[in-house]
Design an enzyme around this catalytic site. Structure first.
Site, PDB file in Angstrom:
ATOM      1  N   ARG A 109       0.705  -1.143  -0.027  1.00  7.72           N
ATOM      2  CA  ARG A 109       0.087   0.012  -0.157  1.00  7.72           C
ATOM      3  C   ARG A 109       1.172   1.260   0.381  1.00  7.72           C
ATOM      4  O   ARG A 109       2.253   1.289   0.605  1.00  7.72           O
ATOM      5  CB  ARG A 109      -0.949   0.212   1.364  1.00  7.72           C
ATOM      6  CG  ARG A 109      -1.972  -1.540   1.354  1.00  7.72           C
ATOM      7  CD  ARG A 109      -2.706  -0.969   2.715  1.00  7.72           C
ATOM      8  NE  ARG A 109      -1.948  -1.235   3.923  1.00  7.72           N
ATOM      9  CZ  ARG A 109      -2.199  -0.135   4.718  1.00  7.72           C
ATOM     10  NH1 ARG A 109      -3.510   0.377   5.030  1.00  7.72           N
ATOM     11  NH2 ARG A 109      -1.616   0.007   6.035  1.00  7.72           N
TER      12      ARG A 109
ATOM     13  N   SER B 293       8.002  -5.223   5.783  1.00 10.99           N
ATOM     14  CA  SER B 293       7.944  -6.801   7.030  1.00 10.99           C
ATOM     15  C   SER B 293       9.105  -7.555   6.792  1.00 10.99           C
ATOM     16  O   SER B 293       8.394  -8.963   6.678  1.00 10.99           O
ATOM     17  CB  SER B 293       6.936  -6.471   6.532  1.00 10.99           C
ATOM     18  OG  SER B 293       6.061  -5.214   7.270  1.00 10.99           O
TER      19      SER B 293
ATOM     20  N   ASP C 263       6.916  -3.114   9.946  1.00 12.24           N
ATOM     21  CA  ASP C 263       5.249  -3.144  10.891  1.00 12.24           C
ATOM     22  C   ASP C 263       4.616  -3.407  11.777  1.00 12.24           C
ATOM     23  O   ASP C 263       4.257  -3.453  12.255  1.00 12.24           O
ATOM     24  CB  ASP C 263       5.057  -4.551   9.765  1.00 12.24           C
ATOM     25  CG  ASP C 263       5.355  -6.046   9.810  1.00 12.24           C
ATOM     26  OD1 ASP C 263       6.331  -6.235  11.090  1.00 12.24           O
ATOM     27  OD2 ASP C 263       3.829  -7.584   9.692  1.00 12.24           O
TER      28      ASP C 263
END
Length: 867
Positions: free
Chosen positions: A492, A553, A607
């Site tokens: 995203r 992440s 993350d």
């Protein structure tokens, strides 16, 4: 029925609805030799059978059987007399057939109303069918039989199950159109049983699976519910019976009473000069002079007229032709009513099943047994026609029992043996997943040791990577920030506005094709920058240089807030030329190649750190981040003095634990099962991320699949039949665990989920799959909880506190979606870290919002430093 099932105290149900503790119908592969003792199925006699089950569908070995007439003085005598007689008959039978004495298993068919508290525990409620043995009502009939067998002393016999003849009839049935889940007996007496959802049986306190319920419907109308249908003849028969006022429904249907009802009607018609010219013989006036056999013979369409003359002449009557026709009509009326009443009751059972299972059309087989159903020429057809009329939405097939339920009683015994064996194999398989407190404490201790070593740069399976995030949000952060969230095949780009009123987020999801994730690093980062530029154009941000936080992440070694060296790819990524490189530099190089794009990359964020920061904006006590989704990881605020290799002794630094690799040094070997080993060996990184492979969503479904394959090979599941679908890797998704373990789902929905996978299963199978899922997800949650307990205890000890109050920010689909994972984690932490008060906060967009907040905090701290 429904009042009795729910044990509604304010009401007096007309039927008893007694659980029989038969929890499964036959699979068809049951085998072995079994002894069956039948008492009460056929009046004043008992039957003993030697039943051989072959385990091969359609192949039957005829049972050896012998019937013994019970003397009237025993039927009306003491309980000890009755059971001693039964034990003597048993010994006589076994002696005559030379069956040996090696582990004989006996099924006891006891066809009287009983209160059953276990498969081999049953208390007689009341005698019926003419029996009145003293000292038995209120006693466990299985124990009375065991005592009698012991008094004989000739054979060692294990009474495995007590079964009424109705349950035996159902269990003997081979399925027709639908599964055989209803048993119906119309013999001397009448009764029915069926497979009920366990959650509907209040006395069981069980919400999964099915159990066979004996309706004991012979007693229906004892509460006057059938008053409008009862005739003067029914009342007269009842008053003259051994149990006036009881078993009223049975007295309108059972074979013990149909002949007597016919006799009473004939007497009435004769006394009113409609029959026999008004003459009544002494025999006709004698109770019991017309039997069921007489009625069935007289009603026979082909030979009935001759039989009427024979029966009536035996009663001292001299009937005319018109008398014979009227007598036949009386027999037809009495027996037709019996069949229709029986059908109405059966239709009630069918309708109840259809409603409770929420099936548009219920497909089911009804096993039938008893002399009335077997010998009466029209009873069966009237029953079927009336059921079709009253339960038209049910597709019912009627299957006659082969031997009156004796083989079915053996089948109950065999099914009990199968279930016991399967239970043992299941427990042995799942035992390694059921972790003790000692094992969890050992995990906690090992993690504390690995944390300490990792912080000091000593060899450890925990990397304990500094993130250069030195503070959590204080609420004063303001401004517009870009965030990039890369942690899976979808990523995203976000615009995050941090204002006094809170945080506003605009984001867009972009996909990473597999060829890019597995291609070159240049391809990957060029694709990412293309997506960022697309987002900027759509949001009108072209030409602006906003601070950007990069959530990445994957395991990284950070050398600064904007420097992160990729240690290794996980989660299916394998882009070349990236491991060992600074991913921020790779991103900046891609920005440079694109030209005319200005991006200010301020921070690289894991993350997990983003999750902690996102929750920290809402709760200043949040000092730990936890991810349990596709993968798993944790971070926390450590004292800077404990972090080797980073300058400074005061303040805090967020440590990215990379705890998915915990145990890669072999320290978790004592908890690893053969199923974990198989999942690890088939993964793209064998020997690595061992803790993650026991906890996270990418692997739990695979662990379950391997367990199901193993249980199938043992014959515990799917009747031992391997399916190609189950052998397909990753076919069993972790989301299935969440769905299957959902408290709101009935077992039929669990079956639907599994049948969609091409797994044709029984209710037993569905329960076993549920238990496997529970064991695997419970272990995962407990291991996760042990890790959290290790971290919060370290924070508490770091600060020299007696008690620590701390919050943990959590993200990840497994944690959020699984119905019990979160509560199991919290319970484990409470148990292992009793001096820590831990609150779990679910993160809202930790990967995006958190990355922006890390960037915002860094900008705030930089501005303070300039000031």
């Amino acid at each position: 029925m429904e009042q009795a099932l729910m044990r509604e105290a304010s009401l007096a149900p007309g039927v008893r609805m007694l659980p029989t503790y038969v929890g499964s119908t036959p699979h068809g592969n049951e085998q072995g030799n079994f002894v069956v003792l039948e008492l009460g199925a056929s009046g004043a006699s008992l039957r003993i059978l030697w039943v051989t089950l072959t385990g091969i569908k359609g192949q039957r070995v005829e049972p050896k059987s012998q019937e013994f007439v019970i003397p009237q003085e025993v039927v009306q005598g003491t309980g000890q007399q009755l059971f001693d007689f039964a034990a003597r008959c048993l010994v006589e039978f076994l002696d005559a057939h030379s069956v040996g004495n090696q582990g004989l298993q006996l099924g006891f068919s006891f066809s009287f109303p009983c209160h059953q508290t276990g498969l081999d525990r049953s208390t007689l409620i009341s005698w019926t069918k003419g029996f009145r043995c003293s000292g038995v009502e209120g006693q466990d009939v299985v124990q009375l039989l065991r005592d009698a067998i012991q008094r004989q002393g000739a054979y060692s016999i294990d009474v495995v199950a007590v079964v009424n003849d109705t349950v035996g009839t159902m269990m003997d049935c081979e399925p027709g159109v639908g599964p055989c889940e209803i048993g119906l007996v119309v013999d001397t007496g009448t009764n029915a049983c069926y497979m009920e959802e366990a959650r509907h049986v209040a006395v069981l306190d069980e919400d999964r699976g099915r159990t066979c319920v004996s309706i004991e419907w012979g007693s229906f109308s004892d509460d006057k519910a059938l008053g409008p249908v009862l005739t003067a003849f029914d009342h007269a028969l009842d008053q003259a019976s051994l149990n006036p006022g009881a078993q009223r429904f049975e007295k309108m249907i059972g074979g013990l009473y149909l002949g007597e009802l016919v006799r009473l009607v004939l007497v009435h018609l004769a006394q009113n000069r409609v029959l026999f010219g008004g003459y009544t013989s002494p025999a006709l006036l004698s109770q019991g002079s017309i039997l069921l056999e007489h009625v069935t013979e007289m009603e026979d369409p082909s030979t009935g007229v001759v039989c009427v003359h024979t029966v009536l002449q035996d009663l001292g009557l001299n009937p005319e032709a018109s008398d014979a026709e009227l007598v036949q009509r009386v027999c037809v009326a009495v027996c037709s009513r019996a069949a229709q009443l029986c059908a109405a009751a059966l239709a009630a059972v069918l309708s109840h099943l259809q409603r409770s299972r929420e099936q548009q059309t219920l497909q089911v087989a009804v096993a039938t047994g008893g002399r009335v159903l077997e010998r009466h020429p029209r009873f069966h057809s009237i029953l079927q026609e009336t059921v079709k009329l009253l339960a038209s939405e049910c597709d019912v097939s009627f299957i006659p029992s082969v031997d009156g339920g004796g083989r079915g009683v053996a089948m109950v015994t065999a099914v009990a043996a199968r279930l016991a064996k399967h239970r043992r194999l299941l427990e042995e398989t799942l035992a390694p997943f059921r972790l003790s407190r000692e094992q969890l404490e050992a995990v906690q201790t090992q993690m504390r040791e690995a944390m300490a070593k990792g912080l000091q740069r000593e060899p450890s399976s925990l990397r304990m990577l500094p993130t250069y995030v030195r503070a959590t949000p204080d609420g004063s952060e303001r401004g517009d920030f870009l965030a990039l969230d890369l942690g899976g095949t979808n990523f995203r780009v976000l615009l995050v506005r941090v204002a006094e009123g809170g945080v506003q987020i605009i984001n867009q999801v972009y996909s990473i094709p597999e060829c890019v994730a597995q291609g070159s690093g240049q391809q990957l980062f060029d694709h990412i920058v293309d997506c960022i530029v697309d987002f900027q154009q759509k949001q009108g941000l072209r030409g602006q240089s906003l601070p950007l936080g990069f959530t990445f992440s994957f395991p990284c070694k950070q050398l600064g807030l904007d420097q992160g060296i990729l240690l290794n790819w996980t989660k299916g990524f394998n882009a070349s030329g990236c491991e060992g490189q600074d991913v921020v530099h790779l991103l900046r190089e891609a920005i440079r190649r694109r030209q005319a794009v200005e991006l200010n990359v301020v921070a690289i964020v894991n993350d997990t750190v983003g999750t902690m920061m996102s929750c920290g904006y809402e709760d200043p006590r949040c000092e730990m981040g936890l991810i349990v989704g596709t993968g798993t990881n944790a971070c926390y605020m450590e004292e800077l003095r404990n972090v080797a290799g980073v300058a400074g002794d005061s303040g805090h630094m967020c440590i990215n634990m990379e705890w998915g690799a915990f145990g890669d040094d072999g320290s978790l070997g004592m908890l690893s099962t053969c199923f974990d080993v198989r999942v690890d060996q088939a993964s793209i990184n064998p020997g690595k991320q061992r803790f993650e492979k026991m906890i996270s969503g990418m692997y739990l479904g695979e662990i379950v699949r391997h367990i199901l394959l193993h249980l199938t090979s043992l014959g515990v599941l799917f009747r031992g039949q391997q399916t190609q679908r189950l052998q397909t890797r990753d076919i069993f998704k972790t989301k299935f665990l969440s769905e299957i373990e959902s408290d709101s789902l009935a077992l039929r929905q669990v079956r639907a989920i599994l049948e969609d996978l091409g797994l044709p299963l029984t209710s037993d199978d569905a329960l076993i799959v549920l238990e496997v899922c529970q064991a695997v997800s419970r272990r995962a949650a407990q291991l996760c909880g042990a890790g959290v307990a290790a971290v919060v205890e370290k924070i508490r000890e770091n600060r020299g506190l007696e008690e620590l109050t701390v919050s943990v920010g959590v993200d990840g689909t497994l944690y959020k979606v699984h119905p019990h994972f979160a509560s199991l984690v919290a319970a484990t932490v409470r148990e292992l870290a009793p001096r820590c008060v831990v609150t779990f906060l679910q993160s809202e967009d930790g990967s995006g919002k958190g990355a922006a907040l890390v960037t915002a905090v860094a900008c705030r701290l930089a501005q303070m430093a300039r000031v």
